[in-house]
Design an enzyme around this catalytic site. Structure first.
Site, PDB file in Angstrom:
ATOM      1  CG  HIS A  67      41.690  41.283  44.793  1.00 37.87           C
ATOM      2  ND1 HIS A  67      40.896  40.166  44.921  1.00 37.87           N
ATOM      3  CD2 HIS A  67      42.116  41.292  43.509  1.00 37.87           C
ATOM      4  CE1 HIS A  67      40.869  39.522  43.767  1.00 37.87           C
ATOM      5  NE2 HIS A  67      41.593  40.193  42.879  1.00 37.87           N
ATOM      6  CD  GLU A  68      42.991  44.441  41.155  1.00 35.23           C
ATOM      7  OE1 GLU A  68      43.979  44.219  40.431  1.00 35.23           O
ATOM      8  OE2 GLU A  68      41.931  43.807  41.065  1.00 35.23           O
ATOM      9  CG  HIS A  71      46.245  40.400  41.249  1.00 32.42           C
ATOM     10  ND1 HIS A  71      46.250  39.043  41.077  1.00 32.42           N
ATOM     11  CD2 HIS A  71      44.937  40.754  41.327  1.00 32.42           C
ATOM     12  CE1 HIS A  71      44.996  38.598  41.066  1.00 32.42           C
ATOM     13  NE2 HIS A  71      44.179  39.613  41.217  1.00 32.42           N
TER      14      HIS A  71
HETATM   15 ZN   LIG Z   1      42.126  39.808  40.954  1.00 36.21          ZN
END
Ligand SMILES: [Zn+2]
Length: 383
Positions: A67-68, A71
């Site tokens: 998830h990170e 980003h």
């Molecule tokens: Zn996030």
């Protein structure tokens, strides 16, 4: 958040772990081994439950890392500097050292995190369905990862800053009003509402018997509230400092010292009598370093008369700003590097120094004149 342990680099991103992550892995392993897995997949041995739970908890944090990374990689592909990712108690934080420059950019960088979690949920869900019907640990872990990634994606889409959904909301308001400060204020106020809802829900859970689960939820709410509050305050400071140049706030006549001065004289004359915290060190008109109270403190006081400034000063890197830089930029640089002051240089020579105290004094004056009403943050800036 500074990582406690650095794990190494993936795709050029520095991955680190904060010590609170160990607590999270332990708690999650425990709740899985003693609750979730025995309830949903009965009949295994105790050892099998615990081993499966450890694997599941670790894979949860691999999912958080994905998830990170989404980003960070999207941010980097758009030219935003990315420092790395730190995993901690509540998940992960991507250290983006610059804010997005446009609403569209913010939107894409924010939305890609929850989307990747939802994609993982679908993939793990499909794998679970393909293997379902059997009661094996692999099936159990797939079911758990599908569930937890789905929750992670949906939780992060909640519209309160600093959650990803809050950033998406902020990007939308920013795009519509062209006012980043207003957008941040609205998104962090909603973020605080979300945080209080979590705290209330957590307290309710505790009162109805689920003490651990309730505390966990309330704790997440407390954390979200703090993060929303500090981003609101930061915006308030940025707004107050908008357009203000370093030259307006800096100390125009910083005293300087020489490399051969004794540390005892430095401490007595400059640090104690003149209340300075840091001094540029010059030799025949040339800047050679900077010396601070912290440097002096590293030497035992009885050694001060026998130690020279040249032995304790910092010679590089010497961070500086120009008189035309904005104070907001200077403040960001101070915060990022955990410094107390910066040199102000023009054409290779020192023209001043700017410190946290200078900026706080300026904000205090603005506040005294009633131009700006947020003195609460002044203490936090001074740290
Ligand atoms: Zn996030």
């Amino acid at each position: 958040m500074k990582p406690t342990i650095r794990l190494g680099k993936i795709a050029g991103l520095q991955i680190g772990v904060h010590y609170t992550l160990l607590l999270a892995v332990a708690l999650i392993t425990w709740t899985l081994a003693e609750g979730f897995f025995p309830d949903a997949f009965p009949g295994w041995s105790r050892v099998a439950y615990w081993l499966t739970s450890v694997v599941a908890a670790l894979l949860l944090f691999v999912s958080v890392l994905v998830h990170e990374m989404a980003h960070s990689l999207v941010a980097r592909s758009r030219g935003l500097p990315v420092e790395g990712i730190t995993l901690f108690l509540f998940g992960g934080i991507s250290s983006l050292s610059a804010e997005s420059r446009s609403a569209g950019e913010e939107f894409v960088v924010a939305v890609v995190g929850p989307l990747s979690s939802l994609v993982l949920a679908v993939l793990f869900g499909a794998a679970y369905l393909a293997s379902s019907g059997n009661n094996s640990p692999v099936t159990a872990v797939l079911a758990y990862l599908a569930l937890v990634n789905g929750m992670l994606g949906l939780f992060n889409l909640l519209p309160g800053f600093p959650l990803d959904g809050g950033r998406v909301l902020r990007a939308a308001i920013w795009g519509a009003t062209h006012n980043l400060y207003k957008a941040t204020r609205v998104a962090s106020t909603i973020g605080q509402a979300v945080a209080f809802a979590f705290i209330a829900w957590g307290v309710f859970q505790v009162l109805t018997g689920d003490v651990l689960g309730g505390l966990w939820i309330a704790f997440i709410g407390w954390f979200l509230n703090g993060a929303a509050e500090s981003s609101r305050q930061e915006t308030s400071v940025q707004e107050a400092l908008r357009g203000v140049r370093v030259a307006e706030v800096m100390d125009h006549h910083p005293e300087t010292t020489s490399p051969s001065m004794g540390v005892d004289v430095l401490v007595r004359e400059f640090f104690l009598h003149h209340g300075k915290r840091a001094l540029p060190v010059e030799e025949v008109g040339q800047l050679v370093g900077i010396v601070t109270i912290t440097d002096a403190k590293e030497v035992p006081p009885d050694r001060w008369p026998f130690t020279r400034v040249s032995q304790i000063m910092t010679t590089s890197p010497l961070y500086s700003v120009t008189p035309d830089s904005t104070v907001a930029e200077a403040l960001r640089s101070l915060a990022e590097r955990r410094l107390n002051q910066l040199l102000v240089m023009s054409n290779g020579s020192i023209v001043g120094m700017i410190s946290r105290e200078n900026i706080i004094q300026y904000l205090q004056l603005m506040s005294d004149y009633g131009v700006w009403k947020k003195p609460g943050i002044l203490q936090r800036l001074g740290q």
